[in-house]
Scaffold this active site. Sequence first.
Site, PDB file in Angstrom:
ATOM      1  N   ASN A  87       0.861  -1.188   0.000  1.00 54.88           N
ATOM      2  CA  ASN A  87       0.000   0.000   0.000  1.00 54.88           C
ATOM      3  C   ASN A  87       0.898   1.239   0.000  1.00 54.88           C
ATOM      4  OD1 ASN A  87      -1.371   2.285   1.069  1.00 54.88           O
ATOM      5  ND2 ASN A  87      -3.060   0.960   1.679  1.00 54.88           N
ATOM      6  N   HIS A 140       1.158   6.268   1.667  1.00 57.81           N
ATOM      7  CA  HIS A 140       1.935   7.250   2.432  1.00 57.81           C
ATOM      8  C   HIS A 140       3.143   7.788   1.679  1.00 57.81           C
ATOM      9  CE1 HIS A 140      -0.918   6.961   5.509  1.00 57.81           C
ATOM     10  NE2 HIS A 140      -0.721   5.665   5.686  1.00 57.81           N
ATOM     11  N   HIS A 185      -5.443   3.614  -1.717  1.00 56.00           N
ATOM     12  CA  HIS A 185      -6.757   4.023  -1.211  1.00 56.00           C
ATOM     13  C   HIS A 185      -7.039   5.434  -1.694  1.00 56.00           C
ATOM     14  CE1 HIS A 185      -9.533   4.303   2.598  1.00 56.00           C
ATOM     15  NE2 HIS A 185     -10.152   4.651   1.484  1.00 56.00           N
ATOM     16  N   ARG A 233      -9.078   8.101  -1.160  1.00 56.42           N
ATOM     17  CA  ARG A 233     -10.070   8.537  -0.167  1.00 56.42           C
ATOM     18  C   ARG A 233     -10.933   9.657  -0.732  1.00 56.42           C
ATOM     19  NH1 ARG A 233      -8.815   6.806   5.334  1.00 56.42           N
ATOM     20  NH2 ARG A 233     -10.460   8.269   5.884  1.00 56.42           N
ATOM     21  N   ARG A 236      -6.758  12.880   0.641  1.00 54.62           N
ATOM     22  CA  ARG A 236      -5.695  13.404   1.510  1.00 54.62           C
ATOM     23  C   ARG A 236      -4.311  12.885   1.102  1.00 54.62           C
ATOM     24  NH1 ARG A 236      -6.962  10.210   7.112  1.00 54.62           N
ATOM     25  NH2 ARG A 236      -8.957  11.267   6.847  1.00 54.62           N
ATOM     26  N   GLU A 265      -8.420   0.452  -2.899  1.00 59.92           N
ATOM     27  CA  GLU A 265      -9.249   0.488  -1.681  1.00 59.92           C
ATOM     28  C   GLU A 265     -10.218   1.637  -1.840  1.00 59.92           C
ATOM     29  OE1 GLU A 265      -6.670   0.953   1.642  1.00 59.92           O
ATOM     30  OE2 GLU A 265      -5.918  -1.079   1.485  1.00 59.92           O
ATOM     31  N   THR A 315      -8.193   3.689   8.186  1.00 60.64           N
ATOM     32  CA  THR A 315      -9.435   2.918   8.239  1.00 60.64           C
ATOM     33  C   THR A 315      -9.592   2.285   9.616  1.00 60.64           C
ATOM     34  OG1 THR A 315      -8.859   2.344   5.971  1.00 60.64           O
ATOM     35  CG2 THR A 315     -10.782   1.238   6.925  1.00 60.64           C
ATOM     36  N   GLU A 343     -11.093  -9.242   2.984  1.00 57.64           N
ATOM     37  CA  GLU A 343      -9.819  -8.901   3.624  1.00 57.64           C
ATOM     38  C   GLU A 343     -10.104  -8.807   5.110  1.00 57.64           C
ATOM     39  OE1 GLU A 343      -7.283  -5.913   1.900  1.00 57.64           O
ATOM     40  OE2 GLU A 343      -6.477  -5.346   3.853  1.00 57.64           O
ATOM     41  N   HIS A 393      -3.773  -4.392   7.729  1.00 60.97           N
ATOM     42  CA  HIS A 393      -3.892  -3.248   8.629  1.00 60.97           C
ATOM     43  C   HIS A 393      -3.014  -3.429   9.871  1.00 60.97           C
ATOM     44  CE1 HIS A 393      -5.358   0.452  10.224  1.00 60.97           C
ATOM     45  NE2 HIS A 393      -5.913   0.657   9.062  1.00 60.97           N
TER      46      HIS A 393
HETATM   47  N1  PXP Z   1      -5.873  -2.948   4.147  1.00 62.39           N
HETATM   48  C1  PXP Z   1      -6.843  -2.004   4.201  1.00 62.39           C
HETATM   49  C2  PXP Z   1      -8.234  -2.392   3.819  1.00 62.39           C
HETATM   50  C3  PXP Z   1      -6.564  -0.681   4.599  1.00 62.39           C
HETATM   51  O1  PXP Z   1      -7.555   0.231   4.655  1.00 62.39           O
HETATM   52  C4  PXP Z   1      -5.222  -0.342   4.894  1.00 62.39           C
HETATM   53  C5  PXP Z   1      -4.892   1.079   5.245  1.00 62.39           C
HETATM   54  O2  PXP Z   1      -5.101   1.892   4.129  1.00 62.39           O
HETATM   55  C6  PXP Z   1      -4.244  -1.352   4.797  1.00 62.39           C
HETATM   56  C7  PXP Z   1      -4.604  -2.641   4.443  1.00 62.39           C
HETATM   57  C8  PXP Z   1      -2.810  -1.076   5.103  1.00 62.39           C
HETATM   58  O3  PXP Z   1      -2.694  -0.777   6.464  1.00 62.39           O
HETATM   59  P1  PXP Z   1      -1.298  -0.272   7.053  1.00 62.39           P
HETATM   60  O4  PXP Z   1      -0.980   1.012   6.374  1.00 62.39           O
HETATM   61  O5  PXP Z   1      -1.561  -0.149   8.515  1.00 62.39           O
HETATM   62  O6  PXP Z   1      -0.279  -1.344   6.730  1.00 62.39           O
END
Ligand code: PXP
Length: 251
Positions: free
Chosen positions: A12, A15, A48, A50, A54, A75, A106, A156, A195
């Site tokens: 992901n 960031h 994601h 959003r 952001r 996402e 999330t 998931e 997550h």
């Molecule tokens: N899976 C989902 C559905 C999420 O919403 C997120 C955060 O955007 C992640 C995985 C990744 O989470 P993390 O950034 O804490 O590894």
Amino acid sequence: MSTPSRIKLGVNIDHVATVRQARGTVYPSPLEAAGRCARAGGDIITAHLREDRRHIQDADVYALKEQAVLPLNLEMANTREIVLLALDLLPEEACIVPEKREELTTEGGLDVVSHSGELGRTVRLLTEAGIEVSLFVEPDIKQIDAAAELGAPCIELHTGSYCLAEGESAEHELSRLINGACHAQSLGLRVNAGHGIHAENIEGVLQVPFLDTLNIGHSIVARSIMVGIENAVSEILEKIRTYARGGDCEQ
Ligand code: PXP
């Protein structure tokens, strides 16, 4: 043993965009980061988009899809605007998540039981467009049953509570994840998880059987500040190779 050949890694890259948006610059580029994740052996790029934009922007997801560095997992919240965008973008996968403007990230899984009508329509629309849909849920049997009833091929599992827990409470959360994965698999669902996963807690997460893909973002991007994103991805892949064994389901 209940683990497939290799659990896939969805990186992901939200960031990477967070750092860019903090200054309104054009760098660092999520697309370049995706290429580097691919070269390091990542399997999927997760982003994601959003509602408040952001971090990831529309242009990012279109560039990721067009350059096709790796399959794209979008996402997304279940809102009209984002669903229409997904139907135009056509990512390989879409994970529907709950979204609140005030949250840092999330928080919690979808309430599929209470929102089965709206979610069912979106699952149908995305599936008819050829997108593989997953629903982000807590390891809760009622929610998993509801996801299967909607015809989603995949869930998931939200690993956040396990990743934050310690001691007995971590054991309890882990057994919920294991039971959830076993139940989902028995219903024919593909099981992803994500997550809050990082280098220290991933060994525990990998005790969950039947995992297809782990989606990991924050910890990989954070580690990449120290060692570069290729090395951060390689380190996590090495952990997956070392610890993936998938516990057994309770009889
Ligand atoms: N899976 C989902 C559905 C999420 O919403 C997120 C955060 O955007 C992640 C995985 C990744 O989470 P993390 O950034 O804490 O590894």
